[in-house]
Scaffold this motif. Structure first.
Motif, PDB file in Angstrom:
ATOM      1  N   VAL A   1     -27.096 -12.377 -49.332  1.00  0.00           N
ATOM      2  CA  VAL A   1     -25.744 -11.823 -49.419  1.00  0.00           C
ATOM      3  C   VAL A   1     -25.451 -10.959 -48.201  1.00  0.00           C
ATOM      4  CG1 VAL A   1     -24.233 -10.300 -50.759  1.00  0.00           C
ATOM      5  CG2 VAL A   1     -25.724 -11.911 -51.935  1.00  0.00           C
ATOM      6  N   TYR A   2     -26.441 -10.172 -47.777  1.00  0.00           N
ATOM      7  CA  TYR A   2     -26.234  -9.313 -46.615  1.00  0.00           C
ATOM      8  C   TYR A   2     -26.034 -10.144 -45.348  1.00  0.00           C
ATOM      9  CZ  TYR A   2     -26.943  -5.405 -43.390  1.00  0.00           C
ATOM     10  OH  TYR A   2     -26.774  -4.452 -42.404  1.00  0.00           O
ATOM     11  N   ALA A   3     -26.810 -11.196 -45.192  1.00  0.00           N
ATOM     12  CA  ALA A   3     -26.656 -12.052 -44.020  1.00  0.00           C
ATOM     13  C   ALA A   3     -25.275 -12.702 -43.991  1.00  0.00           C
ATOM     14  CB  ALA A   3     -27.740 -13.130 -44.007  1.00  0.00           C
ATOM     15  N   ALA A   4     -24.766 -13.089 -45.170  1.00  0.00           N
ATOM     16  CA  ALA A   4     -23.419 -13.665 -45.220  1.00  0.00           C
ATOM     17  C   ALA A   4     -22.383 -12.649 -44.760  1.00  0.00           C
ATOM     18  CB  ALA A   4     -23.116 -14.140 -46.635  1.00  0.00           C
ATOM     19  N   ALA A   5     -22.565 -11.382 -45.151  1.00  0.00           N
ATOM     20  CA  ALA A   5     -21.647 -10.333 -44.699  1.00  0.00           C
ATOM     21  C   ALA A   5     -21.746 -10.132 -43.190  1.00  0.00           C
ATOM     22  CB  ALA A   5     -21.952  -9.026 -45.427  1.00  0.00           C
ATOM     23  N   LEU A   6     -22.937 -10.211 -42.660  1.00  0.00           N
ATOM     24  CA  LEU A   6     -23.112 -10.040 -41.207  1.00  0.00           C
ATOM     25  C   LEU A   6     -22.436 -11.177 -40.447  1.00  0.00           C
ATOM     26  CD1 LEU A   6     -26.817  -8.808 -40.953  1.00  0.00           C
ATOM     27  CD2 LEU A   6     -24.717  -7.465 -40.939  1.00  0.00           C
ATOM     28  N   ARG A   7     -22.442 -12.375 -41.010  1.00  0.00           N
ATOM     29  CA  ARG A   7     -21.751 -13.482 -40.354  1.00  0.00           C
ATOM     30  C   ARG A   7     -20.238 -13.287 -40.389  1.00  0.00           C
ATOM     31  NH1 ARG A   7     -25.620 -16.609 -43.275  1.00  0.00           N
ATOM     32  NH2 ARG A   7     -24.050 -17.406 -44.725  1.00  0.00           N
ATOM     33  N   ASP A   8     -19.743 -12.602 -41.437  1.00  0.00           N
ATOM     34  CA  ASP A   8     -18.303 -12.402 -41.599  1.00  0.00           C
ATOM     35  C   ASP A   8     -17.839 -11.046 -41.083  1.00  0.00           C
ATOM     36  OD1 ASP A   8     -18.108 -14.872 -42.784  1.00  0.00           O
ATOM     37  OD2 ASP A   8     -18.252 -14.091 -44.842  1.00  0.00           O
ATOM     38  N   TRP A   9     -18.597 -10.436 -40.193  1.00  0.00           N
ATOM     39  CA  TRP A   9     -18.310  -9.052 -39.825  1.00  0.00           C
ATOM     40  C   TRP A   9     -16.933  -8.871 -39.193  1.00  0.00           C
ATOM     41  CZ3 TRP A   9     -18.179  -7.173 -34.585  1.00  0.00           C
ATOM     42  CH2 TRP A   9     -18.444  -8.155 -33.617  1.00  0.00           C
ATOM     43  N   ARG A  10     -16.476  -9.846 -38.428  1.00  0.00           N
ATOM     44  CA  ARG A  10     -15.143  -9.716 -37.830  1.00  0.00           C
ATOM     45  C   ARG A  10     -14.067  -9.707 -38.911  1.00  0.00           C
ATOM     46  NH1 ARG A  10     -17.761 -13.185 -34.138  1.00  0.00           N
ATOM     47  NH2 ARG A  10     -17.881 -12.345 -32.003  1.00  0.00           N
ATOM     48  N   PHE A  11     -14.186 -10.590 -39.869  1.00  0.00           N
ATOM     49  CA  PHE A  11     -13.229 -10.665 -40.974  1.00  0.00           C
ATOM     50  C   PHE A  11     -13.267  -9.380 -41.796  1.00  0.00           C
ATOM     51  CE2 PHE A  11     -12.403 -11.864 -45.452  1.00  0.00           C
ATOM     52  CZ  PHE A  11     -11.078 -12.246 -45.323  1.00  0.00           C
ATOM     53  N   ILE A  12     -14.467  -8.844 -42.027  1.00  0.00           N
ATOM     54  CA  ILE A  12     -14.602  -7.614 -42.805  1.00  0.00           C
ATOM     55  C   ILE A  12     -13.890  -6.457 -42.115  1.00  0.00           C
ATOM     56  CG2 ILE A  12     -16.270  -5.862 -43.535  1.00  0.00           C
ATOM     57  CD1 ILE A  12     -18.214  -8.155 -44.155  1.00  0.00           C
ATOM     58  N   HIS A  13     -14.082  -6.320 -40.820  1.00  0.00           N
ATOM     59  CA  HIS A  13     -13.454  -5.218 -40.105  1.00  0.00           C
ATOM     60  C   HIS A  13     -11.951  -5.414 -39.954  1.00  0.00           C
ATOM     61  CE1 HIS A  13     -16.944  -2.804 -39.242  1.00  0.00           C
ATOM     62  NE2 HIS A  13     -17.601  -3.850 -38.767  1.00  0.00           N
ATOM     63  N   ARG A  14     -11.490  -6.655 -39.926  1.00  0.00           N
ATOM     64  CA  ARG A  14     -10.045  -6.892 -39.885  1.00  0.00           C
ATOM     65  C   ARG A  14      -9.378  -6.411 -41.179  1.00  0.00           C
ATOM     66  NH1 ARG A  14     -11.020 -11.958 -37.174  1.00  0.00           N
ATOM     67  NH2 ARG A  14     -10.891 -13.074 -39.170  1.00  0.00           N
ATOM     68  N   ARG A  15     -10.111  -6.462 -42.285  1.00  0.00           N
ATOM     69  CA  ARG A  15      -9.554  -6.043 -43.579  1.00  0.00           C
ATOM     70  C   ARG A  15      -9.815  -4.577 -43.887  1.00  0.00           C
ATOM     71  NH1 ARG A  15     -11.606  -9.585 -48.248  1.00  0.00           N
ATOM     72  NH2 ARG A  15      -9.752  -8.803 -49.306  1.00  0.00           N
TER      73      ARG A  15
END
Length: 297
Positions: free
Chosen positions: A85-99
């Motif tokens: 789950v953490y690795a998936a979040a790291l892959r989506d880091w740009r999307f996470i910070h955009r939100r």
């Protein structure tokens, strides 16, 4: 296949006839294999979970690089969050910070770090706007005007026409405040009910737990500090979260609670302090089935 496994096919016949030449070739091949493996591990270590067909570690070449990648991408890891789950979040880091700064973006990160159980989480503003992510991933927004909506975990959107219950914590006119509500149980972090003081069995905060204990919640300071950190990292600029509420009753703090307002168990403008004098008697003001932790001002 490693270079050393192909050594006998690569060396000339005269070298194979003499053991010292074969040993020398094997030494050189082992060095090259180690260099190649190190470079390969370094590349895979910088790509969290990108290689999905490796037969070990659930698709990871290694997990040593995850905390370093998380530090660089400013994505914290939950106390019990799995590597996948953490690795998936790291892959989506740009999307996470955009939100970041958006209610659902913030709640998504709260829900992630509280995994692997993913409880219901809510964010309610002083103007009475409620945002909820249910345990199954359904997102809901309730408004006082009944102009809300919900998006199911499958992506189906439907309107929510019920007028949201107002939220009046302490009678203040400050509209730039929100309250974070986390519903227990949170597996491994907060039990379903921590009990009551004086029941003979409750232990405040689990003495000896890493990160220290808490008064009123059978959890650790690390749990609260992580929530506070998420407010600072992913909350909206200029909006404070003065209190973090841990609710032990799943039916409490329901935005669809009907009037007349304020309904029982909802803030009525007196919740700024835990109690007040009524007829000379000091009485509780806040709902007793929840616990209230200082947030980020």
């Amino acid at each position: 296949m490693a270079l050393i496994d192909k050594l006998e096919k690569m060396l000339p016949g005269w070298a194979l006839e003499r053991s010292h030449w074969l040993a020398l070739g094997g030494t050189l091949a082992a060095v090259f294999d180690a260099l190649i493996d190190g470079a390969r591990d370094g590349v895979f270590g910088a790509l969290p979970g990108q290689v999905d067909d490796l037969p070990f570690l659930g698709g990871f070449a290694g997990t040593d690089g995850l905390p370093l990648i998380g530090r660089d991408r400013r994505i914290p890891r939950g106390i019990l969050e799995t590597a996948g789950v953490y690795a998936a979040a790291l892959r989506d880091w740009r999307f996470i910070h955009r939100r970041a700064g958006l209610a659902f973006g913030f709640l998504s990160q709260v829900r992630r770090v509280l995994g692997p159980s993913f409880p219901r989480v809510r964010l309610v503003s002083s103007s009475g706007i409620w945002h909820t992510i249910e345990a199954d991933g359904t997102m809901k927004m309730h408004t006082p005007a009944g102009t809300g909506f919900q998006i199911s975990a499958q992506g189906v959107s439907t309107p929510l026409t019920s007028a949201a219950h107002p939220w009046d914590w302490d009678g203040s006119s400050d509209l730039f405040r929100c309250w974070l509500i986390v519903y227990a149980p949170v597996d491994g972090l907060v039990p379903a009910n921590e009990g009551e003081w004086g029941d003979g069995s409750t232990r405040w905060g689990g003495e000896g737990d890493p990160g220290g204990g808490l008064i009123g919640i059978d959890s650790t300071l690390a749990f609260v500090d992580q929530l506070r950190g998420l407010v600072a990292a992913f909350g909206a600029d200029g909006v404070t979260v003065p209190w973090i509420i841990v609710a032990f009753d799943q039916s409490s703090f329901d935005p669809e609670t009907p009037g007349p307002y304020p309904a029982a168990g909802m803030p009525d403008g007196t919740w700024g302090r835990a109690g007040r004098l009524i007829g000379g008697v000091y009485s509780r003001t806040r709902l007793s089935t929840a616990r209230y932790v200082r947030g980020v001002s």
